[in-house]
Design a protein around this motif. Sequence first.
Motif, PDB file in Angstrom:
ATOM      1  N   PRO A   8      27.336  46.153  34.613  1.00  0.00           N
ATOM      2  CA  PRO A   8      27.329  44.965  35.482  1.00  0.00           C
ATOM      3  C   PRO A   8      28.071  45.387  36.955  1.00  0.00           C
ATOM      4  N   THR A   9      27.328  44.979  38.017  1.00  0.00           N
ATOM      5  CA  THR A   9      27.735  45.303  39.358  1.00  0.00           C
ATOM      6  C   THR A   9      27.679  44.138  40.324  1.00  0.00           C
ATOM      7  N   SER A  15      32.964  48.702  41.970  1.00  0.00           N
ATOM      8  CA  SER A  15      32.023  48.886  41.085  1.00  0.00           C
ATOM      9  C   SER A  15      31.344  50.017  41.147  1.00  0.00           C
ATOM     10  N   VAL A  38      24.753  39.413  39.133  1.00  0.00           N
ATOM     11  CA  VAL A  38      24.732  38.076  38.765  1.00  0.00           C
ATOM     12  C   VAL A  38      25.147  37.224  40.000  1.00  0.00           C
ATOM     13  N   HIS A 117      38.368  45.860  39.390  1.00  0.00           N
ATOM     14  CA  HIS A 117      38.203  44.630  40.079  1.00  0.00           C
ATOM     15  C   HIS A 117      36.725  44.781  41.018  1.00  0.00           C
ATOM     16  N   GLY A 118      36.622  43.798  41.713  1.00  0.00           N
ATOM     17  CA  GLY A 118      35.539  43.660  42.494  1.00  0.00           C
ATOM     18  C   GLY A 118      35.500  43.406  43.924  1.00  0.00           C
ATOM     19  N   SER A 120      36.723  40.674  45.385  1.00  0.00           N
ATOM     20  CA  SER A 120      38.138  40.237  45.970  1.00  0.00           C
ATOM     21  C   SER A 120      39.003  41.125  46.094  1.00  0.00           C
ATOM     22  N   ASN A 121      39.195  42.140  44.854  1.00  0.00           N
ATOM     23  CA  ASN A 121      40.139  43.347  44.749  1.00  0.00           C
ATOM     24  C   ASN A 121      41.371  42.850  45.429  1.00  0.00           C
ATOM     25  N   GLY A 128      40.412  41.766  37.638  1.00  0.00           N
ATOM     26  CA  GLY A 128      39.663  40.704  38.125  1.00  0.00           C
ATOM     27  C   GLY A 128      39.350  39.727  37.264  1.00  0.00           C
ATOM     28  N   SER A 129      38.823  38.514  37.526  1.00  0.00           N
ATOM     29  CA  SER A 129      38.701  37.427  36.548  1.00  0.00           C
ATOM     30  C   SER A 129      37.325  37.859  35.540  1.00  0.00           C
ATOM     31  N   VAL A 130      36.450  38.584  36.263  1.00  0.00           N
ATOM     32  CA  VAL A 130      35.178  38.738  35.523  1.00  0.00           C
ATOM     33  C   VAL A 130      35.599  39.879  34.318  1.00  0.00           C
ATOM     34  N   SER A 131      36.171  41.073  34.917  1.00  0.00           N
ATOM     35  CA  SER A 131      36.519  42.069  34.089  1.00  0.00           C
ATOM     36  C   SER A 131      37.489  41.538  33.127  1.00  0.00           C
TER      37      SER A 131
HETATM   38  P1  ATP Z   1      37.829  37.865  41.203  1.00  0.00           P
HETATM   39  O1  ATP Z   1      36.267  37.771  41.245  1.00  0.00           O
HETATM   40  O2  ATP Z   1      38.351  37.297  39.960  1.00  0.00           O
HETATM   41  O3  ATP Z   1      38.416  37.356  42.495  1.00  0.00           O
HETATM   42  P2  ATP Z   1      37.305  40.703  41.837  1.00  0.00           P
HETATM   43  O4  ATP Z   1      36.178  40.142  42.279  1.00  0.00           O
HETATM   44  O5  ATP Z   1      38.390  41.549  42.275  1.00  0.00           O
HETATM   45  O6  ATP Z   1      38.330  39.318  41.221  1.00  0.00           O
HETATM   46  P3  ATP Z   1      35.967  40.937  39.392  1.00  0.00           P
HETATM   47  O7  ATP Z   1      34.991  39.865  39.802  1.00  0.00           O
HETATM   48  O8  ATP Z   1      36.649  40.588  38.038  1.00  0.00           O
HETATM   49  O9  ATP Z   1      37.006  41.100  40.391  1.00  0.00           O
HETATM   50  O10 ATP Z   1      34.919  42.183  39.016  1.00  0.00           O
HETATM   51  C1  ATP Z   1      35.414  43.209  38.148  1.00  0.00           C
HETATM   52  C2  ATP Z   1      34.181  43.818  37.946  1.00  0.00           C
HETATM   53  O11 ATP Z   1      33.268  42.949  37.231  1.00  0.00           O
HETATM   54  C3  ATP Z   1      33.011  44.411  38.870  1.00  0.00           C
HETATM   55  O12 ATP Z   1      33.540  45.722  39.603  1.00  0.00           O
HETATM   56  C4  ATP Z   1      31.798  44.448  38.504  1.00  0.00           C
HETATM   57  O13 ATP Z   1      31.593  45.546  37.477  1.00  0.00           O
HETATM   58  C5  ATP Z   1      31.905  43.061  37.609  1.00  0.00           C
HETATM   59  N1  ATP Z   1      31.293  42.154  38.045  1.00  0.00           N
HETATM   60  C6  ATP Z   1      32.075  41.144  39.011  1.00  0.00           C
HETATM   61  N2  ATP Z   1      31.136  39.996  39.693  1.00  0.00           N
HETATM   62  C7  ATP Z   1      30.077  40.412  39.269  1.00  0.00           C
HETATM   63  C8  ATP Z   1      28.569  39.820  39.288  1.00  0.00           C
HETATM   64  N3  ATP Z   1      28.529  38.826  39.927  1.00  0.00           N
HETATM   65  N4  ATP Z   1      27.440  40.459  38.771  1.00  0.00           N
HETATM   66  C9  ATP Z   1      27.561  41.715  37.981  1.00  0.00           C
HETATM   67  N5  ATP Z   1      28.691  42.203  37.565  1.00  0.00           N
HETATM   68  C10 ATP Z   1      29.879  41.636  38.498  1.00  0.00           C
END
Ligand code: ATP
Length: 147
Positions: A8-9, A15, A38, A117-118, A120-121, A128-131
């Motif tokens: 997922p990216t 990512s 997504v 992280h993604g 926002s980092n 991050g909240s997604v991971s």
């Molecule tokens: P947050 O979104 O909580 O503010 P963040 O952006 O730093 O924090 P995450 O969004 O958790 O961190 O991203 C971590 C990883 O999750 C990314 O490197 C990517 O692999 C995946 N990811 C995040 N958002 C998406 C997305 N919209 N679609 C697909 N993969 C995603």
Amino acid sequence: MFRKILYPTDFSDVSKNALSYLKQLKKSGVEEIFVLHVIDKRDVQFSYLYLFDESSPDGNLEQKLKDEATRELKEIEGKLKEWGFKVLSRVKLGSPIKEILSAEQKEDISIIVIGSHGKSNIEEMLLGSVSENIIRKCKKPVLVVKR
Ligand code: ATP
Ligand code: MN
């Protein structure tokens, strides 16, 4: 052992760090990579509510985001194919966590490769909240690529 990867990216730098690891995983028998982006539905709704955007709320913003994502995915897909993988890439609109978990279940995935992280980092966050949610809720092994 790992035949098919779910990658997922969000197209963030973190990512994209995962790409060099994906390349190396070819040697350990990985054949196929499912690349998933997504578009977060809440982001789209938020933009309509609070930000001035040239797009009218008839789907233009969504279309713009989809076109951009498709372009980014094509680039990644090209690289992965060059490295010898079979590739399937998809853009979904919805909740990133839900869509990633649903792909894990539907696509016969062996391992998930995700960034710590993604976009926002944020410095202080361990993940991050997604991971974090994916690691908590998914069934398959996860390779977390660090920032
Ligand atoms: P947050 O979104 O909580 O503010 P963040 O952006 O730093 O924090 P995450 O969004 O958790 O961190 O991203 C971590 C990883 O999750 C990314 O490197 C990517 O692999 C995946 N990811 C995040 N958002 C998406 C997305 N919209 N679609 C697909 N993969 C995603
Ligand atoms: Mn994020």
